[in-house]
Design a protein around this motif. Sequence first.
Motif, PDB file in Angstrom:
ATOM      1  N   CYS A 164      61.012  14.297 -12.602  1.00  0.00           N
ATOM      2  CA  CYS A 164      60.095  13.159 -12.741  1.00  0.00           C
ATOM      3  C   CYS A 164      58.662  13.624 -12.953  1.00  0.00           C
ATOM      4  CB  CYS A 164      60.180  12.267 -11.513  1.00  0.00           C
ATOM      5  SG  CYS A 164      59.090  10.831 -11.594  1.00  0.00           S
ATOM      6  N   GLN A 165      57.999  13.075 -13.975  1.00  0.00           N
ATOM      7  CA  GLN A 165      56.605  13.399 -14.274  1.00  0.00           C
ATOM      8  C   GLN A 165      55.667  12.240 -13.937  1.00  0.00           C
ATOM      9  OE1 GLN A 165      55.609  16.509 -15.429  1.00  0.00           O
ATOM     10  NE2 GLN A 165      57.736  16.969 -14.945  1.00  0.00           N
ATOM     11  N   ALA A 166      56.170  11.255 -13.229  1.00  0.00           N
ATOM     12  CA  ALA A 166      55.376  10.094 -12.816  1.00  0.00           C
ATOM     13  C   ALA A 166      54.701   9.416 -14.003  1.00  0.00           C
ATOM     14  CB  ALA A 166      54.331  10.514 -11.771  1.00  0.00           C
ATOM     15  N   CYS A 167      55.452   9.281 -15.104  1.00  0.00           N
ATOM     16  CA  CYS A 167      54.900   8.616 -16.289  1.00  0.00           C
ATOM     17  C   CYS A 167      54.878   7.103 -16.127  1.00  0.00           C
ATOM     18  CB  CYS A 167      55.698   8.994 -17.533  1.00  0.00           C
ATOM     19  SG  CYS A 167      57.422   8.397 -17.527  1.00  0.00           S
ATOM     20  N   ASN A 190      62.877  14.611  -8.167  1.00  0.00           N
ATOM     21  CA  ASN A 190      61.437  14.891  -8.143  1.00  0.00           C
ATOM     22  C   ASN A 190      61.076  16.076  -9.032  1.00  0.00           C
ATOM     23  OD1 ASN A 190      60.775  12.807  -6.315  1.00  0.00           O
ATOM     24  ND2 ASN A 190      61.396  14.072  -4.566  1.00  0.00           N
ATOM     25  N   ASP A 216      51.308   7.958  -5.032  1.00  0.00           N
ATOM     26  CA  ASP A 216      50.431   9.124  -5.192  1.00  0.00           C
ATOM     27  C   ASP A 216      51.147  10.175  -6.040  1.00  0.00           C
ATOM     28  OD1 ASP A 216      48.536   7.908  -3.615  1.00  0.00           O
ATOM     29  OD2 ASP A 216      49.316   8.798  -1.758  1.00  0.00           O
ATOM     30  N   ASN A 217      51.045   9.999  -7.367  1.00  0.00           N
ATOM     31  CA  ASN A 217      51.657  10.914  -8.332  1.00  0.00           C
ATOM     32  C   ASN A 217      53.166  11.055  -8.146  1.00  0.00           C
ATOM     33  OD1 ASN A 217      49.204  11.527  -9.634  1.00  0.00           O
ATOM     34  ND2 ASN A 217      48.707  13.014  -8.035  1.00  0.00           N
ATOM     35  N   MET A 218      53.797  10.022  -7.624  1.00  0.00           N
ATOM     36  CA  MET A 218      55.248  10.036  -7.508  1.00  0.00           C
ATOM     37  C   MET A 218      55.759   8.593  -7.484  1.00  0.00           C
ATOM     38  SD  MET A 218      55.761  11.194  -3.521  1.00  0.00           S
ATOM     39  CE  MET A 218      57.536  11.109  -3.690  1.00  0.00           C
ATOM     40  N   LEU A 260      54.389   3.168  -8.893  1.00  0.00           N
ATOM     41  CA  LEU A 260      53.788   4.502  -8.916  1.00  0.00           C
ATOM     42  C   LEU A 260      52.870   4.673  -7.728  1.00  0.00           C
ATOM     43  CD1 LEU A 260      53.372   7.189 -10.375  1.00  0.00           C
ATOM     44  CD2 LEU A 260      51.546   6.109 -11.703  1.00  0.00           C
ATOM     45  N   ASP A 268      46.224   3.020 -19.488  1.00  0.00           N
ATOM     46  CA  ASP A 268      45.434   4.214 -19.153  1.00  0.00           C
ATOM     47  C   ASP A 268      44.943   4.981 -20.376  1.00  0.00           C
ATOM     48  OD1 ASP A 268      45.898   3.598 -16.518  1.00  0.00           O
ATOM     49  OD2 ASP A 268      47.703   4.825 -16.398  1.00  0.00           O
TER      50      ASP A 268
END
Length: 452
Positions: A402-405, A399, A421-423, A419, A31
């Motif tokens: 967690c930063q959904a990295c 949650n 939807d942003n989670m 990964l 990304d």
Amino acid sequence: MIDSYTKTPRPLRRVDVDYVIDQTKCANCKDKPCLNSCPIDAIYTDIEENIIKIRSTCFGCVLCRNACPYDAISLDVHMDPPIKENVPNINVKLCKACGACVQACKKGSIHIVSDGKHPPHSEIDKESCVRCGYCFRVCPTDAIKYGQLLPKTVKGGKAIVVNQDNCIGCMTCTRVCPSMGALNVARTNKLPYINPGYCARCEECMHSCPSGAIKYSSRKKAYKMYSEIKSFDIVSDIIDHDIKRLSLDLISLNTVLRKVGKSIALEFNDQTFENFIECKVNDMMEKELSISLNSNIEVGVFNKLFGSYLMDRNIEVYTNKCIACGDCYNVCPVGAINLNGPNPITISDECIYCGKCVEQCKFDAIGAYDDYFYSKETDLYYARSYLHGQRVADFTLSNAKCQACAICAKNCPTEALTLGDNMMEFDSEKCIYCRNCEEICPLDAIRLINFR
């Protein structure tokens, strides 16, 4: 001003940025969030070499470093002293020695002198003057001339504030402010804020801000904002002192745990066991803690921390039993088993200790066990647990942390983490509970508990 073509702020202060980019880590990132994070497009992809580079226009805002999920960017920023206005000049013929400038000076840099050559007049100490312009604004006889600052009233009107929601943390404002004490950096969020009592409203910070985060506001709101941030800073100072002391204690505790664990593990190695052995270590821990922390510490104080101490996982091959049949080789999810028949197998450092090979081996040629601490009521134990098959546990994800990295998902050997939807989403059917995700999570958001 900002050049519309280069998007680079005008050179208000010399900034040298030395950077190192770990291209091996960078190559794993698809990304490239660092490219979109830079407000002046200083970071870019070199098309010819196909690597990430940073232009000389970089002013060290570290946004690219913060955006990098692999911690591949290192920045070392060197800044020259800020450019300031010249010290104000006082016309002794116009000065009436009224003392207005003396009272207005926040640094006490102005005093009234009488040298015998001229009538009594104000004089400015060039060493301590911060060029804020207060004296210029309050002088009733226009005896003080001060650079190019526009005349503004000091007490009335509005105040300048930093909108920290829009601030990108580039610190350009701190480099151009002529008044010491007007612009500070908060300890909590590491963003600049303005002390209205010292701000001369010269607007240098406002004109140089690349994100337009600095603007005028009411003085009441400005003082309220300053008071809140300053209060957080004071509390942060107190907490930092306590945390530093606690951190040193935790480092000492970690050292003690390793020392005790290593000592007991050597004793375990001389014992035969099939399932589970343990050793009570209260006395040993108290002795080592009293030496490391230089005080009498009860083990019970640290009981809750022992469970978070990661297991020491071990695996070995019994060469006298292994026939190099290859069954373990076929089930290893990370390719850590090397097959070179008729010689016994070897297991490389890539092993994630999942236990699938132990479960698959029909000749009990592979032994795996975990060494760990645990507490039971007021007692502390060091234990060794033999692994008969694939490790099983309960997966937990915070949650809030967690930063959904997606670092865990990219390193999961069985694709049990994905990964959404942003989670992060967890598939218990695919998970082999190897603890790889728990070990690499930079925010400690993943925990595996209730091993069995």
